[in-house]
Enzyme design. Structure first.
Site, PDB file in Angstrom:
ATOM      1  N   ARG A  59     -23.498   8.758  11.745  1.00  0.00           N
ATOM      2  CA  ARG A  59     -22.119   9.010  12.152  1.00  0.00           C
ATOM      3  C   ARG A  59     -21.681  10.417  11.768  1.00  0.00           C
ATOM      4  O   ARG A  59     -22.271  11.057  10.890  1.00  0.00           O
ATOM      5  CB  ARG A  59     -21.185   7.958  11.570  1.00  0.00           C
ATOM      6  CG  ARG A  59     -21.298   7.730  10.091  1.00  0.00           C
ATOM      7  CD  ARG A  59     -20.544   6.463   9.716  1.00  0.00           C
ATOM      8  NE  ARG A  59     -20.925   5.971   8.400  1.00  0.00           N
ATOM      9  CZ  ARG A  59     -20.845   4.698   8.054  1.00  0.00           C
ATOM     10  NH1 ARG A  59     -20.406   3.806   8.911  1.00  0.00           N
ATOM     11  NH2 ARG A  59     -21.203   4.306   6.850  1.00  0.00           N
ATOM     12  N   GLU A  70     -14.602   9.358  10.186  1.00  0.00           N
ATOM     13  CA  GLU A  70     -15.906   9.371  10.837  1.00  0.00           C
ATOM     14  C   GLU A  70     -15.793   8.939  12.297  1.00  0.00           C
ATOM     15  O   GLU A  70     -14.961   8.096  12.645  1.00  0.00           O
ATOM     16  CB  GLU A  70     -16.868   8.424  10.117  1.00  0.00           C
ATOM     17  CG  GLU A  70     -17.139   8.828   8.685  1.00  0.00           C
ATOM     18  CD  GLU A  70     -17.891   7.767   7.900  1.00  0.00           C
ATOM     19  OE1 GLU A  70     -18.738   8.147   7.079  1.00  0.00           O
ATOM     20  OE2 GLU A  70     -17.628   6.570   8.117  1.00  0.00           O
ATOM     21  N   THR A  98      -7.081   0.929   3.211  1.00  0.00           N
ATOM     22  CA  THR A  98      -8.215   1.789   2.857  1.00  0.00           C
ATOM     23  C   THR A  98      -8.980   2.206   4.100  1.00  0.00           C
ATOM     24  O   THR A  98      -9.398   3.356   4.241  1.00  0.00           O
ATOM     25  CB  THR A  98      -9.161   1.052   1.891  1.00  0.00           C
ATOM     26  OG1 THR A  98      -8.457   0.758   0.687  1.00  0.00           O
ATOM     27  CG2 THR A  98     -10.384   1.897   1.560  1.00  0.00           C
ATOM     28  N   ARG A 126     -16.667  -7.445  12.089  1.00  0.00           N
ATOM     29  CA  ARG A 126     -18.047  -7.063  12.388  1.00  0.00           C
ATOM     30  C   ARG A 126     -18.849  -6.772  11.123  1.00  0.00           C
ATOM     31  O   ARG A 126     -20.044  -7.024  11.060  1.00  0.00           O
ATOM     32  CB  ARG A 126     -18.094  -5.919  13.389  1.00  0.00           C
ATOM     33  CG  ARG A 126     -17.918  -4.515  12.861  1.00  0.00           C
ATOM     34  CD  ARG A 126     -19.267  -3.866  12.495  1.00  0.00           C
ATOM     35  NE  ARG A 126     -19.139  -2.438  12.311  1.00  0.00           N
ATOM     36  CZ  ARG A 126     -19.319  -1.823  11.156  1.00  0.00           C
ATOM     37  NH1 ARG A 126     -19.588  -2.505  10.045  1.00  0.00           N
ATOM     38  NH2 ARG A 126     -19.220  -0.522  11.082  1.00  0.00           N
ATOM     39  N   GLN A 154     -11.790  -6.680   2.565  1.00  0.00           N
ATOM     40  CA  GLN A 154     -12.998  -7.146   3.235  1.00  0.00           C
ATOM     41  C   GLN A 154     -13.509  -8.476   2.690  1.00  0.00           C
ATOM     42  O   GLN A 154     -14.266  -9.187   3.352  1.00  0.00           O
ATOM     43  CB  GLN A 154     -14.092  -6.082   3.091  1.00  0.00           C
ATOM     44  CG  GLN A 154     -15.465  -6.432   3.636  1.00  0.00           C
ATOM     45  CD  GLN A 154     -15.513  -6.726   5.118  1.00  0.00           C
ATOM     46  OE1 GLN A 154     -16.282  -7.573   5.577  1.00  0.00           O
ATOM     47  NE2 GLN A 154     -14.699  -6.016   5.888  1.00  0.00           N
ATOM     48  N   THR A 215     -16.752  -2.972  -3.282  1.00  0.00           N
ATOM     49  CA  THR A 215     -15.713  -2.202  -3.966  1.00  0.00           C
ATOM     50  C   THR A 215     -15.388  -0.948  -3.158  1.00  0.00           C
ATOM     51  O   THR A 215     -16.135  -0.563  -2.268  1.00  0.00           O
ATOM     52  CB  THR A 215     -16.155  -1.824  -5.392  1.00  0.00           C
ATOM     53  OG1 THR A 215     -17.361  -1.047  -5.317  1.00  0.00           O
ATOM     54  CG2 THR A 215     -16.416  -3.070  -6.215  1.00  0.00           C
ATOM     55  N   ASP A 241     -20.882   3.395   1.038  1.00  0.00           N
ATOM     56  CA  ASP A 241     -20.957   3.684   2.466  1.00  0.00           C
ATOM     57  C   ASP A 241     -20.637   5.134   2.805  1.00  0.00           C
ATOM     58  O   ASP A 241     -20.288   5.454   3.940  1.00  0.00           O
ATOM     59  CB  ASP A 241     -20.033   2.757   3.251  1.00  0.00           C
ATOM     60  CG  ASP A 241     -18.577   2.859   2.804  1.00  0.00           C
ATOM     61  OD1 ASP A 241     -18.288   3.658   1.902  1.00  0.00           O
ATOM     62  OD2 ASP A 241     -17.741   2.130   3.369  1.00  0.00           O
ATOM     63  N   VAL A 307     -24.314   0.026   5.217  1.00  0.00           N
ATOM     64  CA  VAL A 307     -23.377   1.144   5.348  1.00  0.00           C
ATOM     65  C   VAL A 307     -22.581   1.058   6.649  1.00  0.00           C
ATOM     66  O   VAL A 307     -21.609   1.791   6.835  1.00  0.00           O
ATOM     67  CB  VAL A 307     -24.097   2.517   5.275  1.00  0.00           C
ATOM     68  CG1 VAL A 307     -24.754   2.695   3.912  1.00  0.00           C
ATOM     69  CG2 VAL A 307     -25.117   2.680   6.389  1.00  0.00           C
TER      70      VAL A 307
END
Length: 361
Positions: A59, A70, A98, A126, A154, A215, A241, A307
């Site tokens: 990316r 990104e 976030t 996803r 998440q 985290t 990530d 990631v």
């Protein structure tokens, strides 16, 4: 006397299906969260099984001290998709998310968009689908208990994903912010998952078959130390990530069989940052297709160094696009100029201007 007002109505070619946040929530509600995650996972697996047909690249990032923005593009030769996404861990202190995102799916032959959608909620879904799909292949047989360290936005989706695809029944939750764990427990009440709030990462991991770390801090961190991880577990490392952000002690990686989405990206952004560039990894598409082994023994430590990759977002866009005719939860967005003569774009602007002048007369 006023002139007659002329309205220049858009043609059907001007409209693109648009899924707002409100529509996304209605689409998820129409299907059900777990069913949505399962359906999305099926599309991800199907696209990974045709891995070689995709354009693949890491990316494209724009980094700042506060976070990163990104772009994640890919194409299968017929359809193009991209996602805009950010990651700003400090946003929650300002009452902001976030991670936010939006995405576009387009017909490669004409360049015309087929779908424009929010992807803040869709990305969470996803990511959970991707994690749980990997877990279906890599987790210990009959895994029932998952530790989840990091109980932010998440975490709920991860828990429900592993319930839906792997059969997890028990969640052991830890976060440095106890209120986050309490929120997670409240949200999952009635889901069929048993949630235990733990006072330390060590307590959360005790008895877990699967360990998920998710985290947000953008820094090198050690959420799991080597002595915390016994044999036979599956680690779902989601939080690391971007460059400079990790969650696991290096020695855990050296004891694990590591599975990745796209090595060229994971070595830049994942836990693999800590290892030499030639350290052996297995690509998930090879596992899904049977070209490489997943879990091979009871004592093996498997590690999904997650990631996020553009093909997963492409699959999510495809899944949503195919879902819309059944749910109807979208609106037509007047996004594309469509002059009577495609070579006369200015003429379209001029006629609009004249219509406006007529209305003012």
């Amino acid at each position: 006397m006023c002139a007659e007002i002329t309205t220049l109505a858009p043609s059907e070619k001007a409209f693109v299906p648009f899924v707002s946040v409100d529509h996304m929530m209605k689409n998820v509600a129409a299907v059900g969260v777990e069913a949505f995650i399962k359906g999305l996972a099926d599309y991800i697996e199907a696209d990974f099984l045709r891995w070689e047909s995709f354009d693949k690249k890491p990316r494209i990032p724009a980094h700042a001290p506060q976070g990163v923005i990104e772009l994640m593009p890919t194409s299968d030769g017929k359809t193009f998709g991209f996602k805009y996404v950010n990651g700003h861990p400090g946003n929650t202190r300002e009452g902001l998310q976030t991670v936010t995102g939006f995405g576009v799916l387009s017909d490669l032959s004409t360049g015309y968009p087929l779908l424009f959608t929010e992807m803040t909620i869709l990305t969470a879904l996803r990511t959970a689908s991707t994690s749980a799909l990997a877990g279906k292949y890599l987790a210990p047989k009959n895994a029932k208990t998952m530790a989840i360290i990091g109980n932010g936005a998440q975490s709920d989706f991860q828990c429900l994903g592993f319930k839906a695809l792997v059969g997890v029944t028990d969640i052991r939750a830890y976060d440095i912010d106890t209120e986050a764990s309490q929120r997670l427990a409240r949200n999952l009440a009635g889901s069929g998952l048993n949630v235990t709030i733990c006072k330390s990462p060590e307590a959360a991991i005790e008895g877990a078959d699967i360990i998920t770390t998710v985290t947000a801090d953008k820094k090198y961190a050690t959420i799991l130390t080597d002595n915390m991880v016994g044999s036979g577990v599956h680690i779902n490392a989601v939080g690391g990530d971007c460059p400079g952000k990790t969650e696991l002690h290096k020695d855990i990686l050296l004891r694990s069989d590591i599975f990745v989405e796209f090595p060229e990206q994971t070595r830049i952004e994942g836990e693999l940052q800590q290892l030499p560039e030639d350290h052996a990894v297995t690509e998930l598409w090879q596992v899904y297709s049977g070209k490489a082994a997943g879990r091979t023994s009871e004592r093996q430590i498997t590690l999904f160094d997650s990631v996020g990759f553009a093909i997963e977002d492409f699959a999510a866009l495809r899944y949503l696009h195919d879902l819309l005719p059944a749910t109807g939860h979208f609106q037509k967005l007047d996004l594309l100029a469509d002059p009577d003569d495609p070579r006369d774009l200015y003429g379209m602007v001029l006629r609009s201007q004249l219509a406006g002048n007529g209305a003012a007369a």
